[in-house]
Structures are given as structure tokens and as C-alpha cells.
Design a protein around this motif. Structure first.
Motif, PDB file in Angstrom:
ATOM      1  N   CYS A  72       1.310  -0.432  -0.072  1.00 12.97           N
ATOM      2  CA  CYS A  72      -0.386  -0.080   0.031  1.00 12.97           C
ATOM      3  C   CYS A  72       0.686   1.099  -0.099  1.00 12.97           C
ATOM      4  CB  CYS A  72      -0.808   0.116   1.457  1.00 12.97           C
ATOM      5  SG  CYS A  72      -1.996  -1.342   1.587  1.00 12.97           S
ATOM      6  N   PHE A 107      -0.102   3.134  -7.782  1.00  9.53           N
ATOM      7  CA  PHE A 107      -0.889   2.686  -8.997  1.00  9.53           C
ATOM      8  C   PHE A 107      -1.783   3.728  -9.913  1.00  9.53           C
ATOM      9  CE2 PHE A 107      -2.454   1.843  -4.489  1.00  9.53           C
ATOM     10  CZ  PHE A 107      -3.600   2.930  -4.792  1.00  9.53           C
ATOM     11  N   CYS A 153      -0.988   5.108   0.905  1.00 16.03           N
ATOM     12  CA  CYS A 153      -2.322   5.358   0.047  1.00 16.03           C
ATOM     13  C   CYS A 153      -3.142   5.442   0.829  1.00 16.03           C
ATOM     14  CB  CYS A 153      -2.672   3.955   0.498  1.00 16.03           C
ATOM     15  SG  CYS A 153      -4.436   3.967  -0.171  1.00 16.03           S
ATOM     16  N   ASN A 193      -6.129   5.336   2.747  1.00 10.82           N
ATOM     17  CA  ASN A 193      -6.770   4.311   2.998  1.00 10.82           C
ATOM     18  C   ASN A 193      -5.589   3.815   4.101  1.00 10.82           C
ATOM     19  OD1 ASN A 193      -9.467   5.763   1.882  1.00 10.82           O
ATOM     20  ND2 ASN A 193      -7.805   4.337   0.498  1.00 10.82           N
ATOM     21  N   LEU A 194      -4.612   3.860   4.240  1.00  7.37           N
ATOM     22  CA  LEU A 194      -3.264   3.371   5.390  1.00  7.37           C
ATOM     23  C   LEU A 194      -3.858   3.637   6.077  1.00  7.37           C
ATOM     24  CD1 LEU A 194      -1.922   0.410   4.953  1.00  7.37           C
ATOM     25  CD2 LEU A 194       0.382   2.096   4.737  1.00  7.37           C
ATOM     26  N   CYS A 242      -5.535  -1.578   6.336  1.00  9.10           N
ATOM     27  CA  CYS A 242      -6.618  -0.709   5.391  1.00  9.10           C
ATOM     28  C   CYS A 242      -7.765  -0.172   6.038  1.00  9.10           C
ATOM     29  CB  CYS A 242      -6.353  -1.648   3.974  1.00  9.10           C
ATOM     30  SG  CYS A 242      -7.947  -0.896   3.167  1.00  9.10           S
ATOM     31  N   ILE A 277     -10.094   0.438   4.701  1.00  7.97           N
ATOM     32  CA  ILE A 277     -11.802  -0.018   3.612  1.00  7.97           C
ATOM     33  C   ILE A 277     -11.750  -1.334   3.297  1.00  7.97           C
ATOM     34  CG2 ILE A 277     -12.072   2.821   3.800  1.00  7.97           C
ATOM     35  CD1 ILE A 277     -11.210   1.603   0.311  1.00  7.97           C
ATOM     36  N   LEU A 297     -13.359  -2.667  -0.073  1.00 11.51           N
ATOM     37  CA  LEU A 297     -12.485  -2.151  -1.580  1.00 11.51           C
ATOM     38  C   LEU A 297     -12.788  -2.345  -2.502  1.00 11.51           C
ATOM     39  CD1 LEU A 297      -9.491  -4.568  -0.294  1.00 11.51           C
ATOM     40  CD2 LEU A 297      -9.417  -2.072  -0.426  1.00 11.51           C
ATOM     41  N   PHE A 344     -11.322   0.154  -5.636  1.00  7.22           N
ATOM     42  CA  PHE A 344     -10.070   0.017  -5.214  1.00  7.22           C
ATOM     43  C   PHE A 344     -10.227  -1.980  -5.054  1.00  7.22           C
ATOM     44  CE2 PHE A 344      -7.736   3.149  -3.362  1.00  7.22           C
ATOM     45  CZ  PHE A 344      -8.434   4.041  -3.324  1.00  7.22           C
ATOM     46  N   CYS A 372      -6.799  -4.166  -5.499  1.00 10.69           N
ATOM     47  CA  CYS A 372      -6.074  -4.437  -4.144  1.00 10.69           C
ATOM     48  C   CYS A 372      -6.627  -5.541  -3.328  1.00 10.69           C
ATOM     49  CB  CYS A 372      -6.683  -2.928  -3.444  1.00 10.69           C
ATOM     50  SG  CYS A 372      -6.233  -1.096  -3.401  1.00 10.69           S
TER      51      CYS A 372
HETATM   52  S1  SF4 Z   1      -7.346   0.647  -0.298  1.00  8.63           S
HETATM   53 FE1  SF4 Z   1      -6.415  -0.627   1.495  1.00  8.63          FE
HETATM   54  S2  SF4 Z   1      -5.086  -2.079   0.060  1.00  8.63           S
HETATM   55 FE2  SF4 Z   1      -5.607  -0.777  -1.098  1.00  8.63          FE
HETATM   56  S3  SF4 Z   1      -3.926   0.295  -1.467  1.00  8.63           S
HETATM   57 FE3  SF4 Z   1      -5.258   1.659   0.248  1.00  8.63          FE
HETATM   58  S4  SF4 Z   1      -4.241   0.982   2.304  1.00  8.63           S
HETATM   59 FE4  SF4 Z   1      -3.970  -0.357   0.885  1.00  8.63          FE
END
Ligand code: SF4
Length: 284
Positions: free
Chosen positions: A23, A28, A44, A46-47, A53, A55, A59, A64, A67
Motif C-alpha cells: 500500500c 497505482f 495510500c 486508506n492505510l 487498510c 476500507i 474495497l 479499489f 487491491c
Molecule cells: S485501499 Fe487499502 S489495500 Fe488498497 S492500497 Fe489503500 S490501504 Fe492498501
């Protein structure tokens, strides 16, 4: 003293022992797979602080999908706990963090090779090459335990090529004698579909037993009810391929990311090495 060999469970992601490397280290782009652009080396949004993570349960709903497809083959916990001895990139030096993000993709390639080599050693038909496979497995495991500097300098493509020769021989041995009359005329050509462009192909109920689909493009192919028993699927692109009620029993060199990227059902028979993605059962 024999080399330390990876336990198969070490070849699957264990995010509880990782610092969320996939992450952070990997870039990406905003697409069907990711809801935003993210450069390599940047976490990310969301981390969370605990490297999990925020979410994870939604995802796909949150854009996402990428992921849910990705798997590090255990490289995340290897780099976090072995290469960097449990040193977290958030609390270590910026230089250490950069080195951690640089070697993660290298170790992932090595762990993917460990996945294939471990599977090849489990194929009885490949017994004639088991001694070489065992040596390649031990060497690859040793490479994963190099220092960050040594990993950064490693010619992983050359090692991959070396292992690939063995995997090709394994494939020939494992597929020999697999496959029915349906493949009669042109049997050789039909059994070797390496790199074939089968994007969107209609292969409903097709007899693909013992066929090499190595690196084949099967994106959005209809493989409903197809017979893929004993097929070689290494590097086959199965994005959005429909594997509903298909039989992949004994298919080999198939990875979890490939399965995660495809569509399937509770009727799809998978080899023991991979598990049925949650989104397959949810969708049907
Ligand atoms: S959405 Fe979640 S699993 Fe995907 S890169 Fe971000 S933190 Fe990691």
C-alpha cells in the motif's frame, strides 16, 4: 545443514506481519482497479497507523478492485521481518524506508518463483527434475535472505530465466499424457497455446486438458464449463475471464492473483493451491 526452505504458508500474504508495503511501495493509477493515482513510496490515504487498510471490507465498492486481486506471495512479511528485522518504515530513517520500498518488488518476484518451485516439487510427474527443482528452490530462498543492498543489486531477471527453464520442463512432464481425443488432429499445436491471444474467446465447455496456456491472454474469455484439468496456467492473464463451473482440478502454476482477477462460481473446481475468492460467491 540443509538450506532453510519456505513453508508454503510463508508464500501467502500475512498482512499482520507486514508494514503495509504493497500500500506504500507500489504505484497505482486511477482506473477500473484504483479510485485514485498514487506514486510509488507514498502511503495510500486508506492505510491506517497500524498498517491495516481502513476500507478493507469495501474495497470493490470503493473502487479499489486492484487491491483485492493483488497478492505479495509473502514478500511483505519477509521484507518487514527478515530483510529489515522488524524495523517499521514509519519510525526508521527516510533512507531505510526508500530501500525497503525498492527491494519489496524484487523479493515479490523471488517469492513468486518460490510458489512455482514449491508447486513443481509437488507434481509426481515432474520427479525426473525434482533434484534440480530442489536446488533452485534452495537458491531462491537464499536470495530472499540477502541484505537490502544485495537485493537491490540482484539480477532477478537472470535468476527468473534460470528457473523458467526448469518450470518449462516440469510443464512438459506434468502435461504428458493429459488430454483427450478431442485434441486429435493438430494435437501438438492445440496443446501449446503459449502466449495465445484468446481475449474474449468463446471457450465454453472447451477441452483444454493438459494444454499449455502459459502467458496466454484470456482476458474476458468465456471459459464457462471448460475442462482445464492438468493445464499449465503460468502467467495467463485471466482478468474478467468467466470460469463459471469450469474444472481446474490439477491445473498448475495458477496463482491467487490470477484467480482473484477472474470471475467464477461455487461450481468452479479449483486446484488445492488456491482459494475461492470471496467476490465469486458474493456475486452468484
Ligand atoms: S485501499 Fe487499502 S489495500 Fe488498497 S492500497 Fe489503500 S490501504 Fe492498501
Amino acid at each position: 545443514m540443509p538450506d532453510q526452505i519456505a513453508d508454503p504458508s510463508d508464500l501467502r500474504a500475512d498482512c499482520t506481519r507486514c508494514f503495509g508495503l504493497c500500500c506504500v511501495a507500489l504505484p497505482f493509477a486511477r482506473s477500473a482497479d484504483f479510485a485514485l493515482d498514487k506514486p510509488a513510496g507514498k502511503p495510500c490515504p486508506n492505510l491506517q497507523g497500524d498498517h491495516r487498510c481502513g476500507i478493507h471490507a469495501d474495497l470493490r465498492q470503493k473502487g479499489f478492485t486492484g487491491c483485492t486481486v493483488y497478492d505479495c506471495f509473502g514478500a511483505g512479511q519477509k521484507v518487514s521481518q527478515v530483510t529489515f528485522d522488524g524495523q517499521d518504515w514509519r519510525t526508521g530513517s527516510t533512507e531505510d524506508a526508500r530501500r525497503m520500498f525498492d527491494v519489496f518488488p524484487v523479493v515479490r518476484q523471488l517469492h513468486e518463483l518460490l510458489w512455482y518451485l514449491t508447486e513443481a516439487l509437488g507434481l509426481p510427474a515432474a520427479r525426473p527434475v525434482h533434484p534440480e527443482l530442489r536446488r533452485a528452490l534452495e537458491k531462491t530462498e537464499r536470495l530472499t535472505r540477502l541484505t537490502a543492498e544485495e537485493l537491490a543489486a540482484l539480477d532477478v531477471a537472470a535468476h527468473r530465466q534460470e528457473v523458467n527453464v526448469l518450470l518449462l520442463r516440469t510443464s512438459e512432464l506434468a502435461r504428458a499424457g493429459v488430454g483427450g481425443k478431442g485434441q486429435g488432429k493438430g494435437k501438438g499445436r492445440r496443446r501449446d497455446r503459449r502466449g495465445a491471444d484468446l481475449m474474449g474467446a468463446r471457450l465454453r465447455g472447451a477441452d483444454l486438458r493438459g494444454v499449455s496456456l502459459r502467458g496466454a491472454y484470456l482476458i474476458a474469455a468465456d471459459l464457462t464449463g471448460a475442462d482445464l484439468r492438468g493445464a499449465d496456467l503460468i502467467g495467463a492473464d485471466l482478468r474478467d475471464a468467466d470460469l463459471t463451473d469450469a474444472d481446474l482440478t490439477g491445473a498448475f502454476f495458477l496463482t491467487q492473483p490470477q484467480v482473484n482477477a477472474a470471475r467464477g462460481s461455487t461450481g468452479t473446481r479449483l486446484p488445492a493451491s488456491v482459494s475461492r475468492p470471496v467476490h465469486w460467491t458474493a456475486a452468484r
